[in-house]
Design a protein around this motif. Structure first.
Motif, PDB file in Angstrom:
ATOM      1  N   ALA A  47      32.957  -9.950  16.264  1.00  0.00           N
ATOM      2  CA  ALA A  47      33.619 -10.530  15.096  1.00  0.00           C
ATOM      3  C   ALA A  47      33.166  -9.838  13.816  1.00  0.00           C
ATOM      4  O   ALA A  47      33.987  -9.485  12.964  1.00  0.00           O
ATOM      5  N   LEU A  48      31.864  -9.632  13.667  1.00  0.00           N
ATOM      6  CA  LEU A  48      31.350  -8.992  12.456  1.00  0.00           C
ATOM      7  C   LEU A  48      31.872  -7.566  12.318  1.00  0.00           C
ATOM      8  O   LEU A  48      32.222  -7.125  11.220  1.00  0.00           O
ATOM      9  N   LEU A  49      31.947  -6.846  13.416  1.00  0.00           N
ATOM     10  CA  LEU A  49      32.488  -5.486  13.371  1.00  0.00           C
ATOM     11  C   LEU A  49      33.959  -5.499  12.980  1.00  0.00           C
ATOM     12  O   LEU A  49      34.403  -4.676  12.173  1.00  0.00           O
ATOM     13  N   ALA A  50      34.716  -6.438  13.537  1.00  0.00           N
ATOM     14  CA  ALA A  50      36.141  -6.530  13.202  1.00  0.00           C
ATOM     15  C   ALA A  50      36.320  -6.842  11.722  1.00  0.00           C
ATOM     16  O   ALA A  50      37.165  -6.237  11.043  1.00  0.00           O
ATOM     17  N   VAL A  51      35.523  -7.764  11.187  1.00  0.00           N
ATOM     18  CA  VAL A  51      35.610  -8.119   9.766  1.00  0.00           C
ATOM     19  C   VAL A  51      35.222  -6.926   8.898  1.00  0.00           C
ATOM     20  O   VAL A  51      35.893  -6.609   7.918  1.00  0.00           O
ATOM     21  N   MET A  52      34.140  -6.239   9.279  1.00  0.00           N
ATOM     22  CA  MET A  52      33.678  -5.082   8.506  1.00  0.00           C
ATOM     23  C   MET A  52      34.729  -3.978   8.492  1.00  0.00           C
ATOM     24  O   MET A  52      35.037  -3.421   7.441  1.00  0.00           O
ATOM     25  N   HIS A  53      35.307  -3.672   9.633  1.00  0.00           N
ATOM     26  CA  HIS A  53      36.312  -2.606   9.706  1.00  0.00           C
ATOM     27  C   HIS A  53      37.550  -2.968   8.894  1.00  0.00           C
ATOM     28  O   HIS A  53      38.104  -2.114   8.190  1.00  0.00           O
ATOM     29  N   ALA A  54      37.971  -4.220   8.983  1.00  0.00           N
ATOM     30  CA  ALA A  54      39.141  -4.651   8.225  1.00  0.00           C
ATOM     31  C   ALA A  54      38.871  -4.547   6.728  1.00  0.00           C
ATOM     32  O   ALA A  54      39.728  -4.084   5.966  1.00  0.00           O
ATOM     33  N   GLU A  55      37.688  -4.963   6.309  1.00  0.00           N
ATOM     34  CA  GLU A  55      37.333  -4.857   4.885  1.00  0.00           C
ATOM     35  C   GLU A  55      37.341  -3.402   4.430  1.00  0.00           C
ATOM     36  O   GLU A  55      37.850  -3.084   3.365  1.00  0.00           O
ATOM     37  N   ARG A  91      31.790 -15.026   5.008  1.00  0.00           N
ATOM     38  CA  ARG A  91      32.217 -16.032   4.044  1.00  0.00           C
ATOM     39  C   ARG A  91      33.737 -16.100   4.070  1.00  0.00           C
ATOM     40  O   ARG A  91      34.413 -15.100   4.326  1.00  0.00           O
ATOM     41  N   ARG A  92      34.232 -17.281   3.838  1.00  0.00           N
ATOM     42  CA  ARG A  92      35.673 -17.495   3.727  1.00  0.00           C
ATOM     43  C   ARG A  92      36.058 -17.279   2.274  1.00  0.00           C
ATOM     44  O   ARG A  92      35.346 -17.693   1.367  1.00  0.00           O
ATOM     45  N   SER A  93      37.191 -16.645   2.064  1.00  0.00           N
ATOM     46  CA  SER A  93      37.633 -16.335   0.704  1.00  0.00           C
ATOM     47  C   SER A  93      39.124 -16.615   0.588  1.00  0.00           C
ATOM     48  O   SER A  93      39.896 -16.254   1.472  1.00  0.00           O
ATOM     49  N   ARG A  94      39.506 -17.253  -0.499  1.00  0.00           N
ATOM     50  CA  ARG A  94      40.927 -17.493  -0.774  1.00  0.00           C
ATOM     51  C   ARG A  94      41.318 -16.556  -1.905  1.00  0.00           C
ATOM     52  O   ARG A  94      40.941 -16.774  -3.048  1.00  0.00           O
ATOM     53  N   ARG A 105      35.276 -12.359   4.852  1.00  0.00           N
ATOM     54  CA  ARG A 105      34.510 -11.268   4.252  1.00  0.00           C
ATOM     55  C   ARG A 105      33.093 -11.310   4.799  1.00  0.00           C
ATOM     56  O   ARG A 105      32.581 -12.362   5.167  1.00  0.00           O
ATOM     57  N   TYR A 106      32.473 -10.143   4.822  1.00  0.00           N
ATOM     58  CA  TYR A 106      31.070 -10.061   5.202  1.00  0.00           C
ATOM     59  C   TYR A 106      30.259 -10.812   4.159  1.00  0.00           C
ATOM     60  O   TYR A 106      30.462 -10.627   2.961  1.00  0.00           O
ATOM     61  N   GLY A 107      29.345 -11.662   4.576  1.00  0.00           N
ATOM     62  CA  GLY A 107      28.485 -12.390   3.654  1.00  0.00           C
ATOM     63  C   GLY A 107      27.369 -11.496   3.128  1.00  0.00           C
ATOM     64  O   GLY A 107      26.957 -10.548   3.799  1.00  0.00           O
ATOM     65  N   ASP A 108      26.882 -11.796   1.933  1.00  0.00           N
ATOM     66  CA  ASP A 108      25.811 -10.988   1.325  1.00  0.00           C
ATOM     67  C   ASP A 108      24.551 -10.970   2.190  1.00  0.00           C
ATOM     68  O   ASP A 108      23.941  -9.920   2.380  1.00  0.00           O
TER      69      ASP A 108
END
Length: 161
Positions: A47-55, A91-94, A105-108
């Motif tokens: 999941a983290l890799l998918a989020v990072m790549h999408a970002e 983190r969830r972002s609107r 989004r990837y969290g800090d």
């Protein structure tokens, strides 16, 4: 001469597939080490890799797209996101005018952990990439994009899409 070119092509095909498998296995070992150090599951890493790549590509994932990307039901995806958000990894972002649309989004905190763990790897990978010209790297990029596309196609076939 054509027969030897065919034999060399066959050898290269086998060697490249073997190298891709070995690379994948080694990358998984490193990913598992990161996951173990940070008390994450293998699915969390995907999941983290998918989020990072999408970002990185400027197209942040929604929860539905994340679930689709890693093959989870909506309930399992929500539980995963909740767990990763609680740990500071996501983190969830609107961000759209439609407040119902949530992007991930990837969290800090998660990014800090990832940077601390993976930054020491960079000199090793940079040393390899420095051996290739820009043109050669572009050919490698084309090859890896094609191979990744082939895997995604097959994965989707297996899922019955």
């Amino acid at each position: 001469m054509e027969g030897s070119e065919t034999a060399e092509r066959q050898r290269l095909r086998r060697a490249l597939v073997d190298l891709l498998n070995t690379y994948s296995s080694e990358a998984q070992h490193i990913g598992h080490a990161f996951a173990n150090r940070n008390h994450l599951h293998a699915t969390d890493m995907h999941a983290l890799l998918a989020v990072m790549h999408a970002e990185r590509h400027g197209t942040p994932l929604t929860p539905g797209k994340l679930g689709e990307a890693i093959g989870l039901t909506s309930g399992a995806t929500t539980a995963l996101i909740d767990r990763l958000e609680k740990g500071g990894h996501l983190r969830r972002s609107r961000e759209s005018t439609d407040r119902r649309v949530v992007h991930l989004r990837y969290g800090d905190a998660g990014m800090s952990l990832a940077m601390a763990f993976f930054t020491p790897l960079r000199p090793h990978t940079d040393a390899v990439m420095d051996q290739f010209s820009v043109d050669e790297l572009q050919v490698i990029e084309k090859f890896l994009n094609g191979m990744t596309g082939a895997l995604v196609e097959y994965r989707d076939e297996l899922r019955g899409r």
